[in-house]
Scaffold this motif. Sequence first.
Motif, PDB file in Angstrom:
ATOM      1  N   GLU A  87     -21.518   6.606 -11.510  1.00 24.01           N
ATOM      2  CA  GLU A  87     -22.047   5.976 -12.725  1.00 24.01           C
ATOM      3  C   GLU A  87     -21.014   5.145 -13.475  1.00 24.01           C
ATOM      4  O   GLU A  87     -21.360   4.154 -14.126  1.00 24.01           O
ATOM      5  N   ASN A  88     -19.736   5.523 -13.376  1.00 24.91           N
ATOM      6  CA  ASN A  88     -18.715   4.774 -14.123  1.00 24.91           C
ATOM      7  C   ASN A  88     -18.498   3.363 -13.577  1.00 24.91           C
ATOM      8  O   ASN A  88     -17.805   2.553 -14.201  1.00 24.91           O
ATOM      9  N   LYS A  89     -19.114   3.048 -12.411  1.00 28.25           N
ATOM     10  CA  LYS A  89     -18.983   1.702 -11.841  1.00 28.25           C
ATOM     11  C   LYS A  89     -20.299   0.919 -11.887  1.00 28.25           C
ATOM     12  O   LYS A  89     -20.346  -0.227 -11.442  1.00 28.25           O
ATOM     13  N   TYR A  90     -21.341   1.532 -12.424  1.00 27.51           N
ATOM     14  CA  TYR A  90     -22.642   0.867 -12.483  1.00 27.51           C
ATOM     15  C   TYR A  90     -22.558  -0.471 -13.223  1.00 27.51           C
ATOM     16  O   TYR A  90     -23.035  -1.503 -12.750  1.00 27.51           O
ATOM     17  N   GLU A  91     -21.959  -0.437 -14.401  1.00 32.33           N
ATOM     18  CA  GLU A  91     -21.932  -1.620 -15.262  1.00 32.33           C
ATOM     19  C   GLU A  91     -21.188  -2.776 -14.599  1.00 32.33           C
ATOM     20  O   GLU A  91     -21.648  -3.924 -14.623  1.00 32.33           O
ATOM     21  N   ALA A  92     -20.050  -2.481 -13.970  1.00 33.42           N
ATOM     22  CA  ALA A  92     -19.267  -3.534 -13.311  1.00 33.42           C
ATOM     23  C   ALA A  92     -20.037  -4.141 -12.138  1.00 33.42           C
ATOM     24  O   ALA A  92     -20.021  -5.365 -11.942  1.00 33.42           O
ATOM     25  N   GLN A  94     -23.309  -4.250 -11.757  1.00 30.40           N
ATOM     26  CA  GLN A  94     -24.428  -5.037 -12.295  1.00 30.40           C
ATOM     27  C   GLN A  94     -23.938  -6.358 -12.870  1.00 30.40           C
ATOM     28  O   GLN A  94     -24.559  -7.402 -12.678  1.00 30.40           O
ATOM     29  N   ALA A  95     -22.792  -6.332 -13.549  1.00 30.16           N
ATOM     30  CA  ALA A  95     -22.238  -7.555 -14.133  1.00 30.16           C
ATOM     31  C   ALA A  95     -21.842  -8.552 -13.044  1.00 30.16           C
ATOM     32  O   ALA A  95     -21.898  -9.766 -13.255  1.00 30.16           O
ATOM     33  N   ALA A 155     -17.378  -4.223  -7.496  1.00 29.63           N
ATOM     34  CA  ALA A 155     -17.709  -5.468  -8.201  1.00 29.63           C
ATOM     35  C   ALA A 155     -17.217  -6.685  -7.414  1.00 29.63           C
ATOM     36  O   ALA A 155     -17.929  -7.682  -7.261  1.00 29.63           O
TER      37      ALA A 155
END
Length: 228
Positions: free
Chosen positions: A80-85, A87-88, A147
């Motif tokens: 989960e700690n890499k989800y945002e990167a 997606q970005a 990412a």
Amino acid sequence: MKHGKKYNDSRKAVDSAKQYASEEALSLVCTNAKAKFDETIEAHIRLGVDSRHADQQVRGAVVLPNGTGKKVRVCVFCKENKYEAAQAAGADYVGGQDLVDKITKENWMDFDVVIASPDMMGLVGKVLGPRGLMPNPKAGTVTPDVAKAVTEAKAGKIEYRLDKTNIIHCPIGKASFGADKLTQNFETLMEAIVKAKPAAAKGTYLKSCVVTSTMGVGVRVATSKYGV
């Protein structure tokens, strides 16, 4: 097999016994791509290796300078700690157990490229392995930097690997790219394959190369300039 008039006309325009320089070959392929859709241009490269031996495998990935012309759907397995990167960077799907469940229960396969962080391989192996979709470190699809892998996949990164007949099949763009851009992509791919030559390979490495469009005639490319 009976071919249509367009195919037969294209065949007359190509000397099947001649090996063309890459740009001339790709110019011919573009000219002969006469379908009503934007045909994909592919390279088929036969290597002088034996894929049955582990030390003669040829596999890797390369970012084509002009992309492939295809919109790539990327699925990322990570914590989960890499989800945002992820997606970005443009990932279409990001998850973990939830995506595994979706694939298992719904036979969901709406993606083209799979990327996974190393700590997810135990989870994805059982579901992706049998489907022939396992990400691979050599192709850069197993990496802590998901990412970056997403960015490369979206930019036109392609994977190349030998089939059982020791041939590599790769898309290098669309007919609408024109010969110049296709030649740049082709030369980038060939450079990567030459660099990937196994130490155990004996004799002539690049046996033959043909470029063709989806519906068109194959055109032979001279490989002597690569020196292998």
